[in-house]
Design a protein around this motif. Sequence first.
Motif, PDB file in Angstrom:
ATOM      1  N   GLY A  22     -44.423  54.570   5.366  1.00  0.00           N
ATOM      2  CA  GLY A  22     -43.575  54.650   4.180  1.00  0.00           C
ATOM      3  C   GLY A  22     -44.175  55.523   3.096  1.00  0.00           C
ATOM      4  N   ALA A  23     -45.461  55.361   2.845  1.00  0.00           N
ATOM      5  CA  ALA A  23     -46.135  56.192   1.844  1.00  0.00           C
ATOM      6  C   ALA A  23     -46.149  57.652   2.289  1.00  0.00           C
ATOM      7  CB  ALA A  23     -47.560  55.692   1.619  1.00  0.00           C
ATOM      8  N   ASP A  24     -46.384  57.890   3.583  1.00  0.00           N
ATOM      9  CA  ASP A  24     -46.366  59.261   4.107  1.00  0.00           C
ATOM     10  C   ASP A  24     -44.997  59.894   3.906  1.00  0.00           C
ATOM     11  OD1 ASP A  24     -48.991  59.069   4.901  1.00  0.00           O
ATOM     12  OD2 ASP A  24     -48.531  58.703   7.017  1.00  0.00           O
ATOM     13  N   ALA A  25     -43.936  59.139   4.187  1.00  0.00           N
ATOM     14  CA  ALA A  25     -42.581  59.661   4.042  1.00  0.00           C
ATOM     15  C   ALA A  25     -42.262  59.952   2.583  1.00  0.00           C
ATOM     16  CB  ALA A  25     -41.574  58.665   4.612  1.00  0.00           C
ATOM     17  N   ALA A  26     -42.698  59.082   1.684  1.00  0.00           N
ATOM     18  CA  ALA A  26     -42.455  59.299   0.258  1.00  0.00           C
ATOM     19  C   ALA A  26     -43.094  60.607  -0.201  1.00  0.00           C
ATOM     20  CB  ALA A  26     -42.990  58.120  -0.546  1.00  0.00           C
ATOM     21  N   ARG A  27     -44.313  60.860   0.244  1.00  0.00           N
ATOM     22  CA  ARG A  27     -44.987  62.111  -0.108  1.00  0.00           C
ATOM     23  C   ARG A  27     -44.257  63.312   0.504  1.00  0.00           C
ATOM     24  NH1 ARG A  27     -49.539  58.744   1.463  1.00  0.00           N
ATOM     25  NH2 ARG A  27     -50.616  57.954  -0.391  1.00  0.00           N
ATOM     26  N   ALA A  28     -43.767  63.148   1.719  1.00  0.00           N
ATOM     27  CA  ALA A  28     -43.042  64.242   2.375  1.00  0.00           C
ATOM     28  C   ALA A  28     -41.750  64.564   1.632  1.00  0.00           C
ATOM     29  CB  ALA A  28     -42.746  63.878   3.832  1.00  0.00           C
TER      30      ALA A  28
END
Length: 258
Positions: A22-28
């Motif tokens: 989820g954090a990775d997707a938010a940054r993406a």
Amino acid sequence: MNSLFNLNGKVAIVTGASSGLGADAARAYAQNGANVALFARRKEKLEQVAADIEKMGRKALVIACDVTDEAAVKAGVQEVFDTFGRIDILLNNAGIAIPGGVEDITEAQWIKGMDINVKGPFFMSKYVVPYMRKQKYGKIVNIASVNAIIADKVPVLWRHNYNASKDAVRGLTMGMAASYMQDNITVNSIGPGLFESEMTEGTLFKNDDFMKMYNFNTPASRPGRKGELNGTILYFSSDASSYVTGQYVAVDGGASIV
């Protein structure tokens, strides 16, 4: 080609945004131009992700929220709209994997798994969809699992609640997709295979026998790497998928085809 994935001016909500996928997707999302509202229970963790997003020149809104609490979800979604004036993308990522078969799982565990994995996306969608319908645009991406379509024979890996709840996410995806495409809202789901996260790093990744078996049986011969889910998430969240709805895509290194 890059313009298809351009999210400039878009507002995305990510649940389970405090860590992992989820954090990775938010940054993406932020890297591709979106402002991001971060939903999870752990405010301190969300603030760390928000700081990363703001360093990219994007806006981040932290919403400390339990997605199984309808009143909290309703208030959180309202705060997103009041802050940004629109909601374009909803990534329903929050989830839990409860180990055990039907003989072992308690009723409380069963309800907890269903609440987080199914009720969470239901509540989030319930309060986001009206805004998307009014603006005649929306992208909803539901994180299911490869375990929605495959299961484990080895007792130590039984996760019957997870199988059931993640397949329910696929069903919810199809139902919503058929209903809301007329409003220019697409709804799709993704089935990640094994990725390192808080859910797996202390369990599956520490089980040497499991890892050997997984790597042997998976065509990629390895788990997913950090960031390898983001391409599919961005595809379903952008205009690149404007005529795609109701679909399930496994991002699993081929695990589900053998």
